[in-house]
Design a protein around this motif. Structure first.
Motif, PDB file in Angstrom:
ATOM      1  N   LEU A   1      -7.778   2.648  12.300  1.00  0.00           N
ATOM      2  CA  LEU A   1      -7.742   2.011  10.981  1.00  0.00           C
ATOM      3  C   LEU A   1      -6.892   0.742  11.023  1.00  0.00           C
ATOM      4  O   LEU A   1      -7.242  -0.273  10.402  1.00  0.00           O
ATOM      5  CB  LEU A   1      -7.184   2.993   9.951  1.00  0.00           C
ATOM      6  N   SER A   2      -5.779   0.782  11.752  1.00  0.00           N
ATOM      7  CA  SER A   2      -4.924  -0.389  11.881  1.00  0.00           C
ATOM      8  C   SER A   2      -5.669  -1.537  12.555  1.00  0.00           C
ATOM      9  O   SER A   2      -5.597  -2.693  12.114  1.00  0.00           O
ATOM     10  CB  SER A   2      -3.666  -0.047  12.672  1.00  0.00           C
ATOM     11  N   LEU A   3      -6.392  -1.236  13.634  1.00  0.00           N
ATOM     12  CA  LEU A   3      -7.155  -2.276  14.328  1.00  0.00           C
ATOM     13  C   LEU A   3      -8.229  -2.860  13.424  1.00  0.00           C
ATOM     14  O   LEU A   3      -8.512  -4.069  13.467  1.00  0.00           O
ATOM     15  CB  LEU A   3      -7.787  -1.693  15.592  1.00  0.00           C
ATOM     16  N   LEU A   4      -8.826  -2.004  12.574  1.00  0.00           N
ATOM     17  CA  LEU A   4      -9.886  -2.452  11.686  1.00  0.00           C
ATOM     18  C   LEU A   4      -9.344  -3.295  10.535  1.00  0.00           C
ATOM     19  O   LEU A   4      -9.897  -4.351  10.203  1.00  0.00           O
ATOM     20  CB  LEU A   4     -10.654  -1.245  11.141  1.00  0.00           C
ATOM     21  N   VAL A   5      -8.267  -2.827   9.914  1.00  0.00           N
ATOM     22  CA  VAL A   5      -7.742  -3.478   8.708  1.00  0.00           C
ATOM     23  C   VAL A   5      -6.758  -4.601   9.044  1.00  0.00           C
ATOM     24  O   VAL A   5      -6.832  -5.707   8.486  1.00  0.00           O
ATOM     25  CB  VAL A   5      -7.069  -2.434   7.788  1.00  0.00           C
ATOM     26  N   GLU A   6      -5.816  -4.315   9.940  1.00  0.00           N
ATOM     27  CA  GLU A   6      -4.768  -5.290  10.252  1.00  0.00           C
ATOM     28  C   GLU A   6      -5.161  -6.243  11.375  1.00  0.00           C
ATOM     29  O   GLU A   6      -4.554  -7.308  11.514  1.00  0.00           O
ATOM     30  CB  GLU A   6      -3.468  -4.544  10.591  1.00  0.00           C
TER      31      GLU A   6
ATOM     32  N   VAL B   1       2.361   1.076   3.200  1.00  0.00           N
ATOM     33  CA  VAL B   1       1.652  -0.086   2.665  1.00  0.00           C
ATOM     34  C   VAL B   1       2.247  -0.480   1.318  1.00  0.00           C
ATOM     35  O   VAL B   1       2.420  -1.672   1.014  1.00  0.00           O
ATOM     36  CB  VAL B   1       0.142   0.187   2.536  1.00  0.00           C
ATOM     37  N   GLY B   2       2.595   0.509   0.491  1.00  0.00           N
ATOM     38  CA  GLY B   2       3.201   0.223  -0.804  1.00  0.00           C
ATOM     39  C   GLY B   2       4.508  -0.534  -0.660  1.00  0.00           C
ATOM     40  O   GLY B   2       4.759  -1.510  -1.379  1.00  0.00           O
ATOM     41  N   MET B   3       5.350  -0.104   0.283  1.00  0.00           N
ATOM     42  CA  MET B   3       6.619  -0.788   0.486  1.00  0.00           C
ATOM     43  C   MET B   3       6.401  -2.161   1.107  1.00  0.00           C
ATOM     44  O   MET B   3       7.148  -3.101   0.830  1.00  0.00           O
ATOM     45  CB  MET B   3       7.545   0.073   1.345  1.00  0.00           C
ATOM     46  N   ASP B   4       5.383  -2.286   1.931  1.00  0.00           N
ATOM     47  CA  ASP B   4       5.054  -3.593   2.501  1.00  0.00           C
ATOM     48  C   ASP B   4       4.536  -4.545   1.430  1.00  0.00           C
ATOM     49  O   ASP B   4       4.699  -5.765   1.539  1.00  0.00           O
ATOM     50  CB  ASP B   4       3.992  -3.422   3.603  1.00  0.00           C
ATOM     51  N   GLN B   5       3.936  -3.988   0.370  1.00  0.00           N
ATOM     52  CA  GLN B   5       3.350  -4.785  -0.700  1.00  0.00           C
ATOM     53  C   GLN B   5       4.272  -4.949  -1.906  1.00  0.00           C
ATOM     54  O   GLN B   5       3.813  -5.303  -2.987  1.00  0.00           O
ATOM     55  CB  GLN B   5       2.026  -4.163  -1.156  1.00  0.00           C
ATOM     56  N   GLY B   6       5.556  -4.675  -1.722  1.00  0.00           N
ATOM     57  CA  GLY B   6       6.501  -5.034  -2.770  1.00  0.00           C
ATOM     58  C   GLY B   6       7.213  -3.903  -3.485  1.00  0.00           C
ATOM     59  O   GLY B   6       7.901  -4.146  -4.480  1.00  0.00           O
ATOM     60  N   MET B   7       7.078  -2.659  -3.005  1.00  0.00           N
ATOM     61  CA  MET B   7       7.817  -1.557  -3.619  1.00  0.00           C
ATOM     62  C   MET B   7       9.232  -1.532  -3.059  1.00  0.00           C
ATOM     63  O   MET B   7       9.420  -1.473  -1.835  1.00  0.00           O
ATOM     64  CB  MET B   7       7.111  -0.225  -3.345  1.00  0.00           C
ATOM     65  N   ALA B   8      10.224  -1.586  -3.940  1.00  0.00           N
ATOM     66  CA  ALA B   8      11.622  -1.585  -3.509  1.00  0.00           C
ATOM     67  C   ALA B   8      12.015  -0.216  -2.968  1.00  0.00           C
ATOM     68  O   ALA B   8      11.586   0.810  -3.500  1.00  0.00           O
ATOM     69  CB  ALA B   8      12.523  -1.973  -4.679  1.00  0.00           C
ATOM     70  N   PRO B   9      12.836  -0.159  -1.893  1.00  0.00           N
ATOM     71  CA  PRO B   9      13.164   1.130  -1.268  1.00  0.00           C
ATOM     72  C   PRO B   9      13.897   2.097  -2.186  1.00  0.00           C
ATOM     73  O   PRO B   9      13.621   3.298  -2.160  1.00  0.00           O
ATOM     74  CB  PRO B   9      14.030   0.727  -0.063  1.00  0.00           C
ATOM     75  N   GLY B  10      14.839   1.633  -2.999  1.00  0.00           N
ATOM     76  CA  GLY B  10      15.565   2.533  -3.886  1.00  0.00           C
ATOM     77  C   GLY B  10      14.657   3.152  -4.926  1.00  0.00           C
ATOM     78  O   GLY B  10      14.708   4.360  -5.185  1.00  0.00           O
ATOM     79  N   LEU B  11      13.795   2.332  -5.535  1.00  0.00           N
ATOM     80  CA  LEU B  11      12.863   2.839  -6.534  1.00  0.00           C
ATOM     81  C   LEU B  11      11.834   3.763  -5.882  1.00  0.00           C
ATOM     82  O   LEU B  11      11.438   4.773  -6.458  1.00  0.00           O
ATOM     83  CB  LEU B  11      12.165   1.674  -7.231  1.00  0.00           C
ATOM     84  N   ALA B  12      11.421   3.436  -4.659  1.00  0.00           N
ATOM     85  CA  ALA B  12      10.463   4.293  -3.943  1.00  0.00           C
ATOM     86  C   ALA B  12      11.028   5.686  -3.723  1.00  0.00           C
ATOM     87  O   ALA B  12      10.311   6.686  -3.820  1.00  0.00           O
ATOM     88  CB  ALA B  12      10.092   3.657  -2.603  1.00  0.00           C
TER      89      ALA B  12
ATOM     90  N   PRO C   1       3.210  -4.006  11.168  1.00  0.00           N
ATOM     91  CA  PRO C   1       2.404  -3.849   9.951  1.00  0.00           C
ATOM     92  C   PRO C   1       2.362  -2.380   9.550  1.00  0.00           C
ATOM     93  O   PRO C   1       2.505  -1.495  10.414  1.00  0.00           O
ATOM     94  CB  PRO C   1       1.022  -4.373  10.364  1.00  0.00           C
ATOM     95  N   PRO C   2       2.175  -2.075   8.267  1.00  0.00           N
ATOM     96  CA  PRO C   2       2.397  -0.709   7.772  1.00  0.00           C
ATOM     97  C   PRO C   2       1.495   0.368   8.378  1.00  0.00           C
ATOM     98  O   PRO C   2       1.963   1.476   8.659  1.00  0.00           O
ATOM     99  CB  PRO C   2       2.169  -0.836   6.262  1.00  0.00           C
ATOM    100  N   ILE C   3       0.213   0.077   8.570  1.00  0.00           N
ATOM    101  CA  ILE C   3      -0.676   1.111   9.116  1.00  0.00           C
ATOM    102  C   ILE C   3      -0.344   1.360  10.581  1.00  0.00           C
ATOM    103  O   ILE C   3      -0.329   2.512  11.047  1.00  0.00           O
ATOM    104  CB  ILE C   3      -2.153   0.717   8.924  1.00  0.00           C
ATOM    105  N   LEU C   4      -0.057   0.302  11.327  1.00  0.00           N
ATOM    106  CA  LEU C   4       0.359   0.475  12.720  1.00  0.00           C
ATOM    107  C   LEU C   4       1.661   1.260  12.792  1.00  0.00           C
ATOM    108  O   LEU C   4       1.823   2.123  13.669  1.00  0.00           O
ATOM    109  CB  LEU C   4       0.537  -0.889  13.388  1.00  0.00           C
TER     110      LEU C   4
END
Length: 291
Positions: free
Chosen positions: A186-191, A78-89, A31-34
Motif C-alpha cells: 500500500l505504501s508503494l502504491l500510495v506514497e 496518516v492523521g498525525m502526518d496530516q495535522g493531528m496534534a500529538p497531545g490531542l491525539a 511517510p506514515p504508511i511506510l
C-alpha cells in the motif's frame, strides 16, 4: 498491587503517552504508511523464537490484526502526518474505550450498564466540543482519521475477545506478522517507490531512534509488561492505569512541542476524559448483609 507492579504500570503509561510525541518525530523521516509497515516488520521479528499461540488460526490472526493493528495505525499515523496534534491525539484515540462498548453491544450482545451509557454520553459531548475547536492548529482530516483509528482499535478489541485466552506478548508478536507485506505494498502504491526509497536510504537519527522506540518500548516492552500485569491481577485493577496515557501524552506534547490548548478545547478534552473514566472505572457497590 505490589509497589514494583504499580511502578511498572506507571512506566507503561509514560511509554505509551510519550509514544504520540515519538510518532510525530518518526514522521519527519518516514511517510506514515511506510512507518506502519516498518513498525510491524521489526515488531514481528521475535516470531522466530516465539511459537504461535495455541488454538489461534491464521484467519483469526488476519481478521484481528487488520483492525487492531493495520487500520488502527495507518489511520493514526496518516492523521498525525496530516495535522493531528500529538497531545490531542492521545485524548481522542481513547474514544476506543466507549466505542468498544458500543461495538460489543451490537456484535456480542453485551448490554451496556447505565454507568457505561452515561460515560459514553459525556465522552460524546466532549468529542463534539473538542471537534468544534478544530481549525488552524489541527486539521479536520487529521481529527477524523484519528477517530477512525479509535474505531478500528475498538473493533479489534471486540474481535480479540473472541480468541481463546493467551499470553499477551506472543499474541502481539504474531499479530504483527500480518501487516508488513500488505502495508508495504500500500505504501508503494500510495506514497510511491521514490518516496519510499528516499525514506529508507535517507532517514536521520531522530526518525530512526523514534522508530526503535515505537517498536521496542511501545510495542514489545510495554505490551509485555501490560500482559504480565493482566495475568497477575484482575483487569479492573490494571485497566485504570491506561487512563494515565492521555495525561502523559498531553504533558509530553507540551514539553517537546509546546502544544497548548484553548479553554474550549480543554473543556472538551476534560469531558472526553471524564466520560472515559466513567465508562472504564467500576463503581464500588454497597455491601449488603443477608440474614
Amino acid at each position: 498491587m505490589r509497589p514494583l507492579h504499580i511502578a511498572l504500570a506507571f512506566l507503561v503509561a509514560v511509554i505509551w503517552g510519550a509514544n504520540f510525541v515519538v510518532i510525530k518525530l518518526a514522521l519527519t523521516g518516514f511517510p506514515p504508511i511506510l512507518l506502519t509497515a516498518l513498525r510491524f516488520t521489526l515488531a514481528c521479528l521475535p516470531v522466530l523464537f516465539i511459537p504461535r499461540p495455541a488454538g489461534i488460526g491464521f484467519k483469526q490472526l488476519v481478521l484481528v490484526s487488520t483492525f487492531l493493528f493495520t487500520g488502527h495505525y495507518i489511520f493514526l499515523f496518516v492523521g498525525m502526518d496530516q495535522g493531528m496534534a500529538p497531545g490531542l491525539a492521545s485524548i481522542v484515540l481513547q474514544c476506543q474505550a466507549f466505542l468498544t462498548m458500543l461495538f460489543a453491544a451490537g456484535m456480542l450482545g453485551e448490554r451496556p450498564k447505565a454507568q457505561q451509557l452515561v460515560g459514553a454520553g459525556v465522552a460524546a459531548l466532549g468529542l463534539v466540543v473538542t471537534g468544534s475547536t478544530v481549525g488552524l492548529d489541527v486539521t479536520w482530516i487529521g481529527f477524523i482519521l484519528t477517530l477512525l483509528a479509535a474505531a478500528s482499535w475498538a473493533m479489534g478489541n471486540v474481535l480479540m475477545r473472541r480468541l481463546p485466552p493467551t499470553p499477551t506478548l506472543p499474541l502481539m508478536v504474531w499479530l504483527s506478522t500480518v501487516p508488513p507485506l500488505p502495508v508495504l505494498a500500500l505504501s508503494l502504491l500510495v506514497e510511491g517507490p521514490d518516496r519510499v526509497w528516499t525514506a529508507l536510504t535517507g532517514f536521520g537519527w531522530t526518525a530512526g531512534l523514534s522508530l526503535l522506540y515505537i517498536v521496542c518500548l511501545s510495542t514489545l516492552v510495554a505490551f509485555g509488561i501490560w500482559g504480565m500485569l493482566l495475568r497477575e491481577y484482575k483487569a479492573g485493577v490494571v485497566a485504570p492505569f491506561s487512563l494515565l496515557v492521555p495525561v502523559t501524552g498531553t504533558l509530553a506534547a507540551y514539553l517537546v512541542f509546546g502544544e497548548t490548548f484553548s479553554p474550549l478545547r480543554l473543556l472538551g478534552m476534560a469531558l472526553l476524559f471524564a466520560g472515559i473514566v466513567i465508562t472504564i472505572l467500576p463503581l464500588r457497590k454497597r455491601q449488603t448483609v443477608t440474614a
